[in-house]
Design an enzyme around this catalytic site. Structure first.
Site, PDB file in Angstrom:
ATOM      1  N   LYS A  45       0.812  -1.203   0.000  1.00  0.00           N
ATOM      2  CA  LYS A  45       0.000   0.000   0.000  1.00  0.00           C
ATOM      3  C   LYS A  45       0.852   1.261   0.000  1.00  0.00           C
ATOM      4  CE  LYS A  45      -3.055  -2.372   3.138  1.00  0.00           C
ATOM      5  NZ  LYS A  45      -3.488  -2.416   4.563  1.00  0.00           N
ATOM      6  N   GLU A 101       7.846   2.852  -5.986  1.00  0.00           N
ATOM      7  CA  GLU A 101       7.979   2.301  -4.633  1.00  0.00           C
ATOM      8  C   GLU A 101       8.089   3.426  -3.612  1.00  0.00           C
ATOM      9  OE1 GLU A 101       7.805   0.036  -2.607  1.00  0.00           O
ATOM     10  OE2 GLU A 101       8.641  -1.881  -3.235  1.00  0.00           O
ATOM     11  N   ASP A 102       7.611   3.155  -2.422  1.00  0.00           N
ATOM     12  CA  ASP A 102       7.783   4.119  -1.345  1.00  0.00           C
ATOM     13  C   ASP A 102       9.228   4.114  -0.850  1.00  0.00           C
ATOM     14  OD1 ASP A 102       7.547   1.540  -0.340  1.00  0.00           O
ATOM     15  OD2 ASP A 102       6.000   2.024   1.132  1.00  0.00           O
ATOM     16  N   ASP A 105      14.534  -0.842   1.166  1.00  0.00           N
ATOM     17  CA  ASP A 105      15.286  -1.090   2.393  1.00  0.00           C
ATOM     18  C   ASP A 105      16.312  -2.184   2.091  1.00  0.00           C
ATOM     19  OD1 ASP A 105      16.157  -1.543   4.965  1.00  0.00           O
ATOM     20  OD2 ASP A 105      14.208  -1.975   5.818  1.00  0.00           O
TER      21      ASP A 105
HETATM   22  P1  IMP Z   1      12.670  -4.300   1.590  1.00  0.00           P
HETATM   23  O1  IMP Z   1      12.179  -5.570   0.930  1.00  0.00           O
HETATM   24  O2  IMP Z   1      13.496  -4.585   2.809  1.00  0.00           O
HETATM   25  O3  IMP Z   1      13.379  -3.387   0.602  1.00  0.00           O
HETATM   26  O4  IMP Z   1      11.419  -3.534   2.173  1.00  0.00           O
HETATM   27  C1  IMP Z   1      10.340  -3.295   1.378  1.00  0.00           C
HETATM   28  C2  IMP Z   1       9.089  -2.810   2.076  1.00  0.00           C
HETATM   29  O5  IMP Z   1       9.184  -2.809   3.497  1.00  0.00           O
HETATM   30  C3  IMP Z   1       8.789  -1.380   1.685  1.00  0.00           C
HETATM   31  O6  IMP Z   1       8.111  -1.316   0.450  1.00  0.00           O
HETATM   32  C4  IMP Z   1       7.946  -0.925   2.859  1.00  0.00           C
HETATM   33  O7  IMP Z   1       6.608  -1.308   2.673  1.00  0.00           O
HETATM   34  C5  IMP Z   1       8.536  -1.666   4.027  1.00  0.00           C
HETATM   35  N1  IMP Z   1       9.529  -0.808   4.734  1.00  0.00           N
HETATM   36  C6  IMP Z   1      10.869  -0.842   4.623  1.00  0.00           C
HETATM   37  N2  IMP Z   1      11.456   0.087   5.410  1.00  0.00           N
HETATM   38  C7  IMP Z   1      10.447   0.743   6.015  1.00  0.00           C
HETATM   39  C8  IMP Z   1      10.401   1.850   6.947  1.00  0.00           C
HETATM   40  O8  IMP Z   1      11.412   2.433   7.375  1.00  0.00           O
HETATM   41  N3  IMP Z   1       9.161   2.243   7.342  1.00  0.00           N
HETATM   42  C9  IMP Z   1       8.005   1.647   6.900  1.00  0.00           C
HETATM   43  N4  IMP Z   1       8.001   0.625   6.024  1.00  0.00           N
HETATM   44  C10 IMP Z   1       9.208   0.174   5.594  1.00  0.00           C
HETATM   45 MG    MG Z   2       5.805  -1.024   0.235  1.00  0.00          MG
END
Ligand code: IMP
Ligand code: MG
Length: 181
Positions: A45, A101-102, A105
């Site tokens: 979302k 993407e928001d 991470d």
């Molecule tokens: P990744 O797979 O670790 O890159 O994380 C992906 C998803 O985790 C993002 O699209 C967010 O929905 C969530 N996410 C990662 N870091 C944060 C944060 O600092 N705050 C809130 N949601 C996060």
């Molecule tokens: Mg996300």
């Protein structure tokens, strides 16, 4: 923001800074994709806010679609397990696609999505992310449009949540330890 009382610790990126940066990214996207009809794919979302605001700075014919994938759930650590909760409504074969993407991470979610979407044979596939956390990407991903690089802290606002809250904050902020209690 009043609504969240004293749970917000520090504003990392103000609403004005986000607006200015999205205008810059929109101009770059418009320039780089002149003559194309772009398909924006928002990752739900979290991306709904940046999708709405960024798209209004892109001066091209646009179409929109959305995917939902599982990420953190209510916790603040990534699992590395990605599950498609909602797939695209339309085929993307031969299309010029921009994933919105928001935040990136660990990069595991995006890495999975890129592989999954690439297999559907789009003409081009690129990524725009509002935020990228410095130094902790577990996979090397080329993100063509990045809004801001931020330190590896958990942030909320501008679409990002903690336990589904805080998405409507107009800025990006960290939370006080008491908010996690
Ligand atoms: P990744 O797979 O670790 O890159 O994380 C992906 C998803 O985790 C993002 O699209 C967010 O929905 C969530 N996410 C990662 N870091 C944060 C944060 O600092 N705050 C809130 N949601 C996060
Ligand atoms: Mg996300």
């Amino acid at each position: 923001m009043e609504a969240y009382g004293s749970e917000i610790d520090r504003v990392l990126i103000t609403a004005e800074e986000i607006e200015t940066r999205l205008a810059e990214l929109g101009e770059a996207i418009t320039r780089d994709h002149a003559g194309q009809t772009l398909l924006l794919i928002g990752v739900l979302k979290g991306a709904f806010v940046v999708m709405a605001d960024l798209s209004r700075h892109i001066n091209l014919p646009l179409e929109f679609d959305f995917m939902a994938v599982s990420s953190y759930g209510a916790a603040t650590k990534t699992s590395g397990v990605v599950r498609i909760l909602k797939d695209l409504d339309h085929d993307i074969e031969g299309r010029d696609v921009l994933i919105v993407e928001d935040i990136v991470d660990s990069g595991l979610t995006l890495n999975y999505l890129l592989k999954n979407l690439q297999a559907r044979r789009p003409a081009s596939l690129e990524v725009a992310a509002l935020l990228r956390k410095e130094g902790i990407q577990e996979v090397d991903i080329d993100i063509r449009y990045v809004g801001f690089d931020i330190p590896p802290e958990f942030v909320v606002g501008y679409g990002l949540d903690y336990g589904e809250r805080f998405r409507n904050l107009p800025f990006v902020a960290t939370l006080k330890p008491s908010a996690y209690a």
